[in-house]
Scaffold this motif. Structure first.
Motif, short mmCIF file in Angstrom:
data_model
loop_
_atom_site.label_atom_id
_atom_site.label_comp_id
_atom_site.label_asym_id
_atom_site.label_seq_id
_atom_site.Cartn_x
_atom_site.Cartn_y
_atom_site.Cartn_z
N GLN A 840 0.83 -1.21 0.00
CA GLN A 840 0.00 0.00 0.00
C GLN A 840 0.86 1.25 0.00
O GLN A 840 0.55 2.24 -0.67
N SER A 841 1.95 1.24 0.78
CA SER A 841 2.91 2.35 0.80
C SER A 841 4.22 1.83 1.35
O SER A 841 4.27 0.76 1.97
N TYR A 842 5.29 2.60 1.10
CA TYR A 842 6.65 2.18 1.47
C TYR A 842 7.34 3.23 2.34
O TYR A 842 7.08 4.43 2.21
N ARG A 847 12.25 1.21 0.03
CA ARG A 847 11.82 1.14 -1.37
C ARG A 847 13.02 1.35 -2.29
O ARG A 847 13.22 0.60 -3.27
N GLN A 859 2.86 -0.51 -6.12
CA GLN A 859 1.94 -0.02 -5.11
C GLN A 859 0.51 -0.35 -5.55
O GLN A 859 0.18 -0.30 -6.74
N ARG A 906 6.79 2.21 -8.35
CA ARG A 906 7.41 3.18 -7.45
C ARG A 906 8.92 3.28 -7.68
O ARG A 906 9.73 3.08 -6.79
#
Length: 931
Positions: A840-842, A847, A859, A906
């Motif tokens: 969902q997020s880093y 990352r 993502q 990403r």
């Protein structure tokens, strides 16, 4: 040479020498910037190339908005890299493997070298096994070499084989103190491509969270993980967000009886209350001139404990005086002064730059303090210590550093790291419980529980051990042993105590582990060594000992009494971290204190003694001896410093700093351009990053019919992913070592075996607190091999998938990869066969590290998650949109069983795109050099 779009290139004349500089005053708006951002601005001016470093980045720094929490990204190129041996060994292993790959391709192995100066200090491997005897240092050093010979042979070979790579051998000092006293330049010089000497601010990244100690010299530097360090070492800039800068205004002067440790604990408490996670802290104001350089370094050192990236002091006369004291040349000192004044980097006590926020401290309000029992920000005035400890023994709750509800990323990243000095990469605000009131209003101050256990150690006299007793008193770590004022203070206190007839209590393990040999030199010159030894503070080694958990064992009889009666005993150390279980597994309470107070508590023997009001013992004359009778005055300390701490000590002490002792010099290393790997080594193995590598990057490929290795939730940290701590005998790494003839008693730790990828990949995703939702009822490094449904270790499943030719993916929630910045979290992921992570997020650094190892970070679409998409992790994943394209696509198509979604890629910068296209940063750099 820089594109110099601002016309900043100019010449500075100093002492008959011309230096090329890049003038900050050529950039509109630069004059209002804080000192630290001026250093970043100069860095961009000098390295502007129009591709990685652009005019827009320079303008972003010049136009910095102090209040903005979302500042642009820039590319920072440090002047040099500093490493310690635990985190440095994998970097060296990778560099050695690059030489092998270059040779295999028919190239010249000697072309593989660090592209910027790199210095490694071996300081993390000495353990205080033996103490309290005059041969403790020799025995501990012998044991260190015996345990670490394979690693040391590699580093000894690298010392001679690589250009621009220097190794400070074991038994010399702690990397931060060596950096402060010898390696730090303040102003760096380097020859430009046209042969001109360029002068610019010294800066560095270090593979140790306490790298900001060098901030005391006005040098910008912070801790990074191994991959970021390797990138810098190989000439690649580091991506960073322009930070907010908190101004810390100092006024007044420190009072009599207070120390640098008292100051730093006060600063740590204030900044944890302020909230400085991920920010720069910069000291300014009229009180700066009253803070000695060593005290400045002590404050910078503690940056990780309150979460700031750096805590920096600007350049002034105090800086110059310290450079002279530590044996730096007058030529360098003159250059520092001229450059700083020319560039607006010289401290003006009446000037207040633009800051995001300002905190103020009157130095005269600082009081003698300790901190604990579990967190460095929980400051306790010494006068309240007995009441605070009584309350703790009576059951007063303390913030639980394991609980994510009560702790922040600062604490969790620090607590989970191994060793204690691994760099931390922190995201978000500090949400921890604030520094606690040492004696809450409702605290139970009744007489604490007591269980006096009779103990006799060897042939000694019998004594009674009880709750609240101090069993470890350690003068250790980079935090304080760099500081002559507190070290001389400790020596003078020991002298006065011995002359009064006092001795340390027999249940206290007393150790002295200075940060450099200079400390023992000035102890000898001042005649203080015999008094320290009378109190049991014999030299046990020059390195990080107690502070990183290398405190060594307690006496068998004391250890048995603690365990049998569940005694709540304490350690007192002059360090920077004190989480339960970190210092020693048998000390539930750990208190940070100045070196003089470490000795004080060794004399008192208990944290329940009011050292200000109760006697520490009885003198030879039969009268009680109080702390006030033996505490040295500021003038007494200064007189000894003036008489005994001399510039020539640093000249001679560092004259042959890279030579080492006879044991180091006699290590069996070949004089060869490539390293001779040993097939039977369990510490150092050639990594497979270059296996099957072609001369040119292969076309990007889609990922077909991948399986999920792990299905993870939110806030999975790099500590969940990366191998850390002890190696379990029944786990994949333990089984591997036993198969290679290593007994469990000799496993050592993952930290010491970071140079062996076979051990490390077996420990990846093996954290006992990992929750893989493919096996929802099990904690630890376990998964299901989906084709058959069998439950097994993540490593074993990865091997089965590799045999099948099946690529792997990892699915995760929000904030994937937060916590400590760990190279093996990304390296291990790659070597397990993971081609992509979908989260969902880093956390930004992790990352970037995944990309640096050639793993694709994807993502979930905005607003979507594993749950909202209905993914079970049992699907086969096919990822398309990579094959047949030249540029990295913005999105790829993900087919998971019958479900389909477009996932943002990403890969956020041109450098990251190049790294991924080449299969990782190591392959990218090797091809660049080969071409």
């Amino acid at each position: 040479m820089s594109d110099d779009s601002f016309g900043a290139r100019d010449t500075l004349h100093v002492g008959g020498t011309d230096y090329r500089i890049y003038r900050l005053d050529r950039v509109p708006g630069s004059d209002r910037l804080p000192y630290s951002l001026k250093v970043l601005l100069e860095n961009l001016l000098r390295t502007e190339d129009g591709r990685l470093v652009t005019r827009e980045q320079i303008e972003a720094v010049a136009g910095w908005d102090p209040k903005s929490v979302h500042n642009p990204e820039i590319q920072f190129s440090p002047a040099r890299v500093l490493m310690q041996d635990f985190t440095g060994v994998p970097c060296v292993v990778d560099l050695v493997a690059m030489r092998d790959a270059m040779t295999k391709q028919g190239g010249d192995a000697k072309r593989i070298n660090p592209l910027i100066p790199t210095e490694l200090v071996i300081d993390h491997s000495v353990v205080a096994d033996v103490f309290g005897t005059d041969d403790a240092f020799r025995i501990n050093t012998d044991l260190e070499f015996k345990r670490n010979r394979e690693r040391y042979e590699l580093l000894r070979w690298a010392q001679g084989a690589f250009d621009d790579f220097k190794v400070v051998p074991p038994g010399t000092g702690i990397c931060h103190q060596v950096n402060l006293e010898h390696l730090g330049r303040v102003v760096f010089t380097r020859e430009d491509s046209d042969g001109t000497t360029v002068a610019y601010p010294d800066s560095l990244v270090g593979t140790d969270s306490h790298t900001p100690m060098i901030n005391g010299l006005g040098v910008v530097g912070w801790g990074v993980g191994g991959i970021e360090a390797e990138a810098a070492m190989l000439g690649q800039p580091a991506s960073m967000l322009i930070p907010q800068v908190v101004g810390f205004k100092l006024t007044g002067e420190m009072g009599e009886g207070t120390t640098a440790t008292d100051l730093v604990l006060t600063v740590a408490e204030m900044l944890r209350k302020t909230g400085v996670v991920g920010k720069f802290v910069e000291f300014f104001g009229p009180g700066v001139a009253n803070v000695p350089l060593a005290n400045r370094a002590t404050i910078g050192n503690m940056s990780p404990e309150y979460g700031s990236t750096i805590s920096i002091f600007p350049i002034d006369d105090v800086t110059l005086d310290y450079m002279r004291l530590t044996g730096r040349s007058e030529e360098l000192v003159g250059l520092i002064e001229s450059y700083a004044k020319e560039q607006g980097l010289w401290h003006d006590p009446d000037r207040e730059p633009d800051y995001s926020e300002v905190v103020e401290l009157d130095l005269s309000t600082v009081r003698p303090s300790i901190a604990g029992p579990k967190r460095p920000q929980d400051r306790i005035p010494v006068a309240l210590a007995p009441k605070a400890v009584a309350a703790l023994l009576n059951g007063e709750a303390v913030p639980d550093v394991v609980s994510r509800v009560q702790t922040s990323d600062v604490d969790e990243a620090s607590m989970e790291s191994f060793p204690a000095s691994d760099p931390v990469s922190i995201k978000g605000k500090d949400t921890s419980a604030p520094p606690r009131d040492p004696v809450p209003d409702d605290a139970d101050l009744e007489t604490p529980p007591s269980e006096k256990v009779p103990v006799r150690v060897g042939d000694g006299d019998e004594f009674e051990l009880d709750h609240g007793h101090v069993v470890i008193a350690a003068i250790t770590s980079c935090t304080n042993t760099s500081n002559p004022s507190v070290m001389i203070g400790a020596g003078l206190l020991a002298k006065k105590a011995v002359e009064k007839g006092l001795r340390s209590k027999p249940w206290v393990k007393t150790t002295l582990a200075p940060g450099s040999r200079i400390v023992t030199d000035y102890y000898e010159r001042a005649g203080l060594t015999p008094y320290l030894e009378k109190l049991g503070f014999y030299l046990v080694g020059y390195g990080c000992t107690t502070c990183i958990g290398n405190s060594g064992p307690l006496s068998e009889e004391i250890a048995a009494a603690i365990d049998e009666h569940d005694l709540n005993v304490s350690a007192v150390l002059s360090g920077n971290r004190n989480f339960e279980g970190r210092i020693h597994p048998q000390t539930k309470m750990n208190f940070l204190a100045s070196p003089p107070l470490v000795i004080t508590y060794a004399l008192a023997g208990s944290m329940l003694v009011d050292v200000f009001e109760e006697p520490l013992g009885t003198g030879t004359d039969g009268d009680p001896v109080y702390l006030r009778d033996i505490w040295p005055t500021t003038q007494e300390i200064q007189d000894v410093i003036d008489d005994c701490v001399r510039s020539e000590m640093f000249d001679s002490g560092y004259a042959d700093v890279y030579t080492g002792d006879d044991t180091w010099r006699s290590l069996d290393v070949p004089d060869s351009e490539v390293f001779e790997w040993k097939d039977d080594s369990t510490y150092v193995r050639r990594p497979p990053y270059f296996d099957g590598m072609s001369d040119r990057p292969e076309p990007m490929r889609d990922i077909d019919r991948a399986r999920v290795l792990a299905l993870l939730g939110d806030s999975v940290t790099t500590d969940h992913i990366s191998p850390a701590g002890a190696i379990r005998r029944d786990g994949p790494a333990g089984k591997y070592l036993q198969e290679h003839g290593v007994e469990p008693a000799d496993f050592n730790s993952y930290g010491s075996r970071r140079g062996n990828h076979e051990v490390m990949i077996r420990g990846t995703f093996a954290n006992i607190r990992l929750r893989n939702q493919l096996v929802p009822d099990v904690e630890g490094g376990v998964t299901r091999y989906l084709p058959t449904g069998e439950q097994m270790s993540i490593y074993d499943a990865a091997q089965r998938y590799a045999e099948d030719g099946t690529p792997l993916v990892v699915l995760a929630g929000a904030e994937y990869g937060s916590g400590s910045s760990r190279d093996w979290a990304a390296k291990g992921t790659l070597l397990l066969g993971v081609r992509a992570v979908i989260a969902q997020s880093y956390e930004r650094i992790h990352r970037s590290n995944l990309i640096g190892m050639g793993v694709l970070p994807l993502q979930f679409p905005e607003g979507e998650s594993i749950e909202s998409l209905g993914l079970t992790g049992e699907e086969e994943f096919t990822i398309t949109g990579l094959a047949g394209v030249d540029a990295i696509p913005e999105t790829v198509s993900v087919h998971a069983g019958e479900k389909q979604f477009d996932a943002p890629v990403r890969i956020d910068t041109p450098a990251e795109a190049e790294y991924f296209r080449h299969g990782g940063i190591l392959r990218y750099v090797l091809r660049q050099i080969a071409e």
